[in-house]
Design an enzyme around this catalytic site. Structure first.
Site, PDB file in Angstrom:
ATOM      1  N   ASP A  21       0.700  -1.325   0.177  1.00 20.60           N
ATOM      2  CA  ASP A  21       0.170  -0.071  -0.619  1.00 20.60           C
ATOM      3  C   ASP A  21       0.541   1.055  -0.085  1.00 20.60           C
ATOM      4  O   ASP A  21       2.018   1.391   0.737  1.00 20.60           O
ATOM      5  CB  ASP A  21      -0.858   0.268   1.369  1.00 20.60           C
ATOM      6  CG  ASP A  21      -1.684  -1.140   1.700  1.00 20.60           C
ATOM      7  OD1 ASP A  21      -1.937  -2.203   0.522  1.00 20.60           O
ATOM      8  OD2 ASP A  21      -1.946  -1.694   2.515  1.00 20.60           O
TER       9      ASP A  21
HETATM   10  N1  URA Z   1      -1.573  -5.976   4.033  1.00 20.31           N
HETATM   11  C1  URA Z   1      -1.516  -4.793   4.120  1.00 20.31           C
HETATM   12  O1  URA Z   1      -2.474  -4.530   4.520  1.00 20.31           O
HETATM   13  N2  URA Z   1      -0.924  -3.555   3.576  1.00 20.31           N
HETATM   14  C2  URA Z   1       0.005  -4.232   2.826  1.00 20.31           C
HETATM   15  O2  URA Z   1       0.779  -3.623   1.754  1.00 20.31           O
HETATM   16  C3  URA Z   1       0.104  -5.326   2.407  1.00 20.31           C
HETATM   17  C4  URA Z   1      -0.150  -6.072   3.285  1.00 20.31           C
END
Ligand code: URA
Length: 247
Positions: free
Chosen positions: A104
């Site tokens: 993310d």
């Molecule tokens: N889980 C999440 O919530 N975000 C990420 O970027 C990777 C795994």
């Protein structure tokens, strides 16, 4: 050596194996001057001339890089909104490196970037169950019972997560640092897992793919991986050998 056309295309970094199948179906690939639209077709890249949209395939070196992605960078090759993208941090490479999976915008940590579509697909394929380790600072102090629910699997958006390994590493005044090991990659999975037990994720970092750890790599920096590094990612035997590596 003869191999299926889609495998050859993936090895040349044209697209993933599935993406290459589509290119074949679309008639964009020729072998020795003849368009091939049949998926089972085999060719020998050492002997046959294979083209993609009229251009002969070249087998560039495979590059594997582990980047410590900072928060605020988008895991994509182009961003219409003009935000910083992970490739901005890899401008030393003439090769087009693409991310294996995504993090993310607000997550930091280990992000593998490569031009090897075959290895990328293998890491992401559920069959190989590559473990991803995260460290999450979460609000409050999740109880053993709550963490047990995450370990066994919890329903997110109507789908149950697979069992996870969970360990509390540290407790602060009003938050906890929890290590989470999962081998799935549902969108925002770790955040949603903690949301499901009412402990918001404040900060999230991926620290490892399998046994390949980020270690002390500084934020925004990368290191080039060796074959031995790549082997640490997998706990199962993979169906090909890794070669033609630049490291
Ligand atoms: N889980 C999440 O919530 N975000 C990420 O970027 C990777 C795994």
């Amino acid at each position: 050596m003869e191999e299926r056309l889609q495998k050859i295309l993936a090895k040349a970094g044209i697209a993933s194996r599935r993406g290459s199948e589509q290119l074949i179906r679309d008639g964009r690939i020729t072998v020795n001057g003849r368009p091939i639209t049949e998926l089972g077709f085999k060719a020998d890249p050492a002997k046959d001339t294979i083209t993609f949209d009229g251009k002969p395939l070249t087998f560039e070196h495979k590059v594997y890089v582990l980047l410590n992605k900072p928060a605020g960078y988008v895991t994509t090759l182009a961003d219409p909104q003009g935000r910083p993208i992970v490739s901005d941090l890899l401008q030393d490479f003439p090769e087009r490196l693409f991310p294996v999976g995504r993090l993310d915008l607000d997550t930091e940590g280990a992000l593998l970037m490569t031009n090897d579509g075959e290895l990328g697909n293998t890491i992401l394929h559920p069959r190989y169950e590559v473990k991803k380790t995260y460290e999450a600072w979460v609000a409050g102090f999740p109880s053993a019972k709550e963490l047990g629910r995450l370990e066994r699997g919890i329903e997110i958006d109507g789908v149950r997560t697979r069992p996870a390994q969970i360990r509390v590493l540290k407790r602060d005044k009003n938050q906890s640092l929890v290590e989470v090991i999962i081998h799935e990659g549902k969108k925002r999975q770790v955040r949603k897992m903690f949301q499901a037990i009412d402990h918001r994720v404040i900060h999230l970092k991926r620290t490892a793919y399998g046994k390949l750890r980020l270690g002390s790599l500084a934020r925004g920096k990368y290191r080039i991986l060796t074959i031995n590094d790549l082997k640490k990612i997998f706990s199962q035997k993979i169906p090909f050998t890794i070669k033609n590596i630049l490291a």
